[in-house]
Design an enzyme around this catalytic site. Structure first.
Site, PDB file in Angstrom:
ATOM      1  N   ASN A   1      30.266   2.092 -34.379  1.00  0.00           N
ATOM      2  CA  ASN A   1      29.031   1.320 -34.231  1.00  0.00           C
ATOM      3  C   ASN A   1      27.811   2.221 -34.018  1.00  0.00           C
ATOM      4  OD1 ASN A   1      30.453  -1.090 -34.433  1.00  0.00           O
ATOM      5  ND2 ASN A   1      30.812  -1.221 -32.238  1.00  0.00           N
TER       6      ASN A   1
ATOM      7  N   SER B   1      35.220  -0.325 -31.372  1.00  0.00           N
ATOM      8  CA  SER B   1      35.810  -1.625 -31.081  1.00  0.00           C
ATOM      9  C   SER B   1      37.122  -1.462 -30.336  1.00  0.00           C
ATOM     10  CB  SER B   1      36.057  -2.397 -32.386  1.00  0.00           C
ATOM     11  OG  SER B   1      36.763  -3.597 -32.137  1.00  0.00           O
TER      12      SER B   1
ATOM     13  N   ASN C   1      -3.842   4.527   2.074  1.00  0.00           N
ATOM     14  CA  ASN C   1      -4.553   3.878   0.979  1.00  0.00           C
ATOM     15  C   ASN C   1      -5.045   4.847  -0.092  1.00  0.00           C
ATOM     16  OD1 ASN C   1      -4.113   1.643   2.503  1.00  0.00           O
ATOM     17  ND2 ASN C   1      -6.263   1.266   3.008  1.00  0.00           N
TER      18      ASN C   1
ATOM     19  N   HIS D   1       9.664  -7.317 -46.264  1.00  0.00           N
ATOM     20  CA  HIS D   1      10.145  -8.673 -45.984  1.00  0.00           C
ATOM     21  C   HIS D   1      11.668  -8.760 -46.086  1.00  0.00           C
ATOM     22  CE1 HIS D   1       6.030 -10.415 -46.193  1.00  0.00           C
ATOM     23  NE2 HIS D   1       5.845  -9.486 -47.117  1.00  0.00           N
TER      24      HIS D   1
ATOM     25  N   SER E   1       0.818  -1.208   0.000  1.00  0.00           N
ATOM     26  CA  SER E   1       0.000   0.000   0.000  1.00  0.00           C
ATOM     27  C   SER E   1       0.851   1.257   0.000  1.00  0.00           C
ATOM     28  CB  SER E   1      -0.902   0.017   1.238  1.00  0.00           C
ATOM     29  OG  SER E   1      -0.098   0.040   2.412  1.00  0.00           O
ATOM     30  N   GLY E   2       2.181   1.107   0.207  1.00  0.00           N
ATOM     31  CA  GLY E   2       3.054   2.271   0.302  1.00  0.00           C
ATOM     32  C   GLY E   2       2.951   2.988   1.630  1.00  0.00           C
ATOM     33  N   THR E   3       2.406   2.318   2.662  1.00  0.00           N
ATOM     34  CA  THR E   3       2.204   2.955   3.967  1.00  0.00           C
ATOM     35  C   THR E   3       3.500   3.527   4.529  1.00  0.00           C
ATOM     36  OG1 THR E   3       0.319   1.538   4.496  1.00  0.00           O
ATOM     37  CG2 THR E   3       1.472   2.555   6.353  1.00  0.00           C
TER      38      THR E   3
ATOM     39  N   SER F   1      -5.440   8.603   4.496  1.00  0.00           N
ATOM     40  CA  SER F   1      -4.945   7.257   4.762  1.00  0.00           C
ATOM     41  C   SER F   1      -3.857   6.987   3.752  1.00  0.00           C
ATOM     42  CB  SER F   1      -6.080   6.234   4.599  1.00  0.00           C
ATOM     43  OG  SER F   1      -5.574   4.922   4.479  1.00  0.00           O
TER      44      SER F   1
ATOM     45  N   ASP G   1      -1.629  12.820  13.225  1.00  0.00           N
ATOM     46  CA  ASP G   1      -2.786  13.662  13.547  1.00  0.00           C
ATOM     47  C   ASP G   1      -2.844  14.931  12.703  1.00  0.00           C
ATOM     48  OD1 ASP G   1      -3.490  11.841  15.488  1.00  0.00           O
ATOM     49  OD2 ASP G   1      -2.480  12.933  17.105  1.00  0.00           O
TER      50      ASP G   1
END
Length: 462
Positions: free
Chosen positions: A325, A317, A140, A187, A97-99, A138, A131
């Site tokens: 490259n 290289s 949540n 292709h 929940s990441g609380t 929350s 508080d």
């Protein structure tokens, strides 16, 4: 190491004296020693924006002491400014929940707020992590709200500008090469011709489409769950709290947010982020294609396709002197591979909403933010180190165009598909030009061939 004693509902615990967090953060540090992946700083900043907005809303709707509101706001601003990053040490692999990350923020803000109150001569006023900083909230509903804030802010400030810059440069290259005719390939075989500008227009439109999809899917992420508290009922939050917080957040960030239409949905489902990441997956698939095509077109320089040149940024290289490259393509395709893997993780994690809560939130936002960061950085880097310096080798393009057997397609309306195929096969088998094979077949005169087979007339539908 010097420590101080902090206390929570479990009991006392020692906390490093120079750290601003409290008991619950310390317990998380000790209980979740998993990996090195920290909670993304974007989530930390989003949480600080949220706590600032909730303090202001609590002052308006819950008559929170104005001195507490000011102190919490001051503390949140310090976090938003990046001055307290070291005080948010928690890993992704914590409660789902990441609380603990919510409490980490609550504790740090309370610590700074109380120091601020002391400096202002308000020693009689104390800010409590639960508080006051967490009032009307929350974990949540705050953690999913922070997830959405972080996503929208990062997308608007970083990802979308990167997409727009990339698209603009492709548009310029498209115009630069609008008259350069080259052979097409399907292709991995020769096909009918097009202009290099047309080929680049396909890349540009991919970016434009992905930008639109990102913007559209971002709309759903603007809905915030704040105000739902523990299970979606809004227990302990005043009426109108969610709307007030969203309005304040929009002012603070300059980004539009609105309350979720259904808090019960917002707590247990992360379909908005799953949908949004689907747009990132589509973008990853497109940039994979773009980077790969450029890598193949630039292959060589003498024994590959070699139709385009790209900047030589570093030696390629440790053993072959002079080798260069397509490293920017390699980096961007690895980014795309990571994003595609992240999408699988997010989709599974989002399916794990049980009853009133999904408890895979940290891993979802970690992967969403990583995908955005990698795509934004990857696009910017590829743009600056490769795309700007991309050039057409017109001599090589003309050579391939002249050698291609698929120009024979222009003869279909005049001599039919089967006769045209006979000419192409004859030219290939005898290693001659199409023109020579056509004349030798007796199906066309030289003048007719020159009239019908004109590459520049084959590049646009009538």
């Amino acid at each position: 190491m010097k420590t101080r004693t902090e206390t929570d509902t479990i009991g006392p615990i020692e906390v490093p004296a120079d750290r601003f967090w409290g008991a619950q953060t310390q317990r998380s540090l000790e209980n979740f020693k998993i990996g090195t992946e920290k909670m993304p700083i974007a989530v930390v900043r989003a949480f600080a924006e949220l706590k600032k907005a909730t303090a202001i809303a609590n002052g308006q709707l819950k008559d929170m002491d104005a001195r507490k509101v000011t102190a919490i706001t001051y503390a949140a601003d310090q976090v938003i400014a990046g001055k307290l990053d070291d005080h948010f040490p928690l890993v992704v692999w914590q409660t789902g929940s990441g609380t603990q990350s919510n409490m980490n923020m609550n504790e740090v803000l309370a610590y700074i707020a109380n120091d601020y109150l002391d400096e202002q001569g308000h020693e009689d006023v104390r800010v409590h992590p639960n508080d006051d900083v967490n009032a009307s909230q929350s974990s949540n509903d705050t953690f999913p709200t922070a997830m959405h804030i972080a996503t929208v802010v990062y997308a608007e400030h970083d990802l979308l500008p990167a997409l727009q810059q990339f698209e603009a440069t492709l548009a310029k290259k498209e115009a630069d090469f609008k008259d350069v005719v080259k052979i097409g390939r399907t292709h991995l075989q020769d096909a009918t011709p097009l202009t290099f500008g047309q080929e680049l227009s396909g890349f540009r439109h991919m970016l434009a489409t992905c930008t639109k999809m990102v913007r559209e899917s971002l709309h759903y992420v603007r809905a915030l769950t704040i105000g739902g508290t523990a299970v979606g009922t809004g227990l302990n939050a005043p009426i109108g709290f969610g709307a007030a917080v969203c309005e304040q957040l929009s002012k603070q960030t300059g980004v539009t947010f609105q309350p979720s239409e259904n808090y019960f949905h917002g707590l247990t489902s992360h379909d908005e982020l799953t949908h949004f990441h689907g747009a990132l997956k589509a973008l990853a698939a497109d940039v994979f294609k773009i980077a790969n095509d450029i890598r193949l077109l630039a292959s060589g320089p003498r024994c590959g396709i070699g139709e385009v040149t790209i900047p030589a940024n570093e030696p390629g290289s440790s053993i072959m002197p002079g080798k260069v490259n397509p490293t920017q393509s390699e980096a961007l395709t690895m980014v795309a591979a990571q994003v595609l893997g992240n999408d699988a993780t997010i989709g599974f994690a989002a399916s794990q909403g049980h009853f009133q809560l999904n408890v895979f939130k940290p891993v979802i936002i970690y992967n969403v933010l990583q995908s955005m960061r990698l795509l934004a950085d990857g696009l910017n880097n590829f743009h600056d180190k490769c795309l700007i310096g991309l050039e057409a080798d017109e001599e090589k393009m003309n050579q391939y165009l002249g050698d291609s057997l698929m120009l024979v397609t222009a003869l279909n309306p005049h001599i039919g598909y089967e006769n045209a195929a006979h000419i192409a096969k004859k030219a290939h088998a005898e290693k001659t030009t199409l023109k020579a094979a056509a004349i030798a077949s007796g199906l066309l005169t030289e003048e007719q061939f020159d009239q019908y087979v004109v590459p520049k007339n084959m590049i646009a539908s009538k």
